[in-house]
Design a protein around this motif. Structure first.
Motif, short mmCIF file in Angstrom:
data_model
loop_
_atom_site.label_atom_id
_atom_site.label_comp_id
_atom_site.label_asym_id
_atom_site.label_seq_id
_atom_site.Cartn_x
_atom_site.Cartn_y
_atom_site.Cartn_z
N ASP A 29 16.33 -9.32 9.70
CA ASP A 29 17.47 -8.64 9.09
C ASP A 29 17.47 -8.95 7.61
O ASP A 29 17.37 -10.13 7.22
N ARG A 76 19.66 -9.31 5.55
CA ARG A 76 20.73 -10.21 5.12
C ARG A 76 20.39 -11.67 5.35
O ARG A 76 20.93 -12.55 4.67
N THR A 77 19.52 -11.96 6.30
CA THR A 77 19.32 -13.35 6.73
C THR A 77 17.88 -13.81 6.78
O THR A 77 17.64 -15.02 6.86
N ARG A 131 14.29 -15.25 6.17
CA ARG A 131 13.70 -16.16 5.19
C ARG A 131 12.24 -16.42 5.63
O ARG A 131 12.01 -16.99 6.69
N ASP A 150 27.79 -8.06 2.87
CA ASP A 150 26.49 -7.58 3.34
C ASP A 150 25.55 -7.35 2.17
O ASP A 150 24.39 -7.78 2.18
N ALA A 194 24.40 -10.51 0.46
CA ALA A 194 23.43 -11.22 1.28
C ALA A 194 22.05 -10.58 1.18
O ALA A 194 21.03 -11.28 1.10
N GLU A 213 20.60 -11.41 -2.15
CA GLU A 213 20.17 -12.80 -2.19
C GLU A 213 18.83 -12.97 -1.48
O GLU A 213 17.97 -13.75 -1.93
N THR A 214 18.63 -12.25 -0.39
CA THR A 214 17.33 -12.28 0.28
C THR A 214 16.24 -11.76 -0.65
O THR A 214 15.14 -12.31 -0.72
#
Length: 246
Positions: free
Chosen positions: A88, A90-91, A93, A115, A118, A121-122
């Motif tokens: 996803d 948003r999350t 890594r 959302d 996030a 930020e990714t």
């Protein structure tokens, strides 16, 4: 969303890879114009069925991240030479950085500021210092327009003359006052190889944010961002270009 799950094997008729040649060339142009240093290793977040990747891979080494396993299967068949990973935007890594990060219209599924932040930020997390990001939403608040689109396609006929076909209406409703998302409905007619036809309805929600919000959130996650137009079919679309701070 049915388009990305139980209807995923129809995706090449909903959105044929051949339709993306002009678009991918525009993304290459924008990335090269903004890049400093090498531009080889590229991460695409929300890569879907891999249509952009089918053109971008001719010049770039791509790692494709997509949350739907069904869509990853479609993309693997089209782009076997690319790295495919579930995740996803948003999350996810990956524990490494890239020369560039590309996000196509899958970013439209970020429907709140949280959302969107996030996801950005990714993007920043996976960029080397000085690396470039290109994010291509369908619209910002300033460029958004409701409307209706009629599209579809036909697969090549088999030796017996049979082929699947698909037609759909995409209906983007007006944006409600103060809302950060808009409802988009798809009405699809699917014709099987035996000639039978069935109807499907799919409902999506797409985020719509002001340019100022995009720029503020980009700054918060360490990206120096600006908007540039991308030209597709003679029309201009807002494109976020950003560089990871050194």
């Amino acid at each position: 969303m049915k388009l990305y799950e139980e209807l995923a094997d129809w995706w090449p008729l909903v959105s044929p890879p051949s339709d993306y040649a002009e678009e991918a060339a525009e993304y290459i142009r924008l990335l090269r114009a903004a890049a400093s240093g090498p531009l080889k290793e590229v991460l695409e977040l929300g890569s879907g069925g891999g249509n952009n990747a089918s053109h971008l891979k001719r010049e770039l080494s791509l790692t494709l991240v997509e949350p739907s396993e069904r869509m990853l299967q479609v993309s693997r068949a089209l782009n076997p030479e690319c790295v495919h990973l579930p995740g996803d935007m948003r999350t996810v890594r990956l524990g490494r950085v890239f020369d560039a990060v590309f996000v196509h219209d899958a970013v439209d599924y970020m429907i709140t500021e949280a959302d969107l932040r996030a996801a950005l930020e990714t993007v920043a997390t996976h960029l080397r210092p000085g690396g470039v990001a290109l994010v291509a939403p369908d619209a910002t608040l300033e460029s958004f327009e409701p409307g209706t689109i009629l599209e579809g396609g036909d697969e090549p006929a088999a030796p017996d003359g049979r082929a699947r076909s698909l037609r759909y209406i995409e209906w983007t409703l007006p944006l409600e006052p103060g809302a950060t998302f808009v409802d988009v409905h798809y009405a699809l007619l699917l014709r099987e190889r035996d000639g039978s036809v069935r109807a499907e309805h799919d409902a999506h929600r797409n985020g719509v944010f002001p340019r100022a919000t995009w720029l503020r959130l980009s700054d918060e996650v360490g990206l120096d961002a600006r908007f540039e137009p991308r030209i597709l079919g003679g029309e201009e679309y807002d494109t976020l270009l950003a560089v990871k701070r050194r």
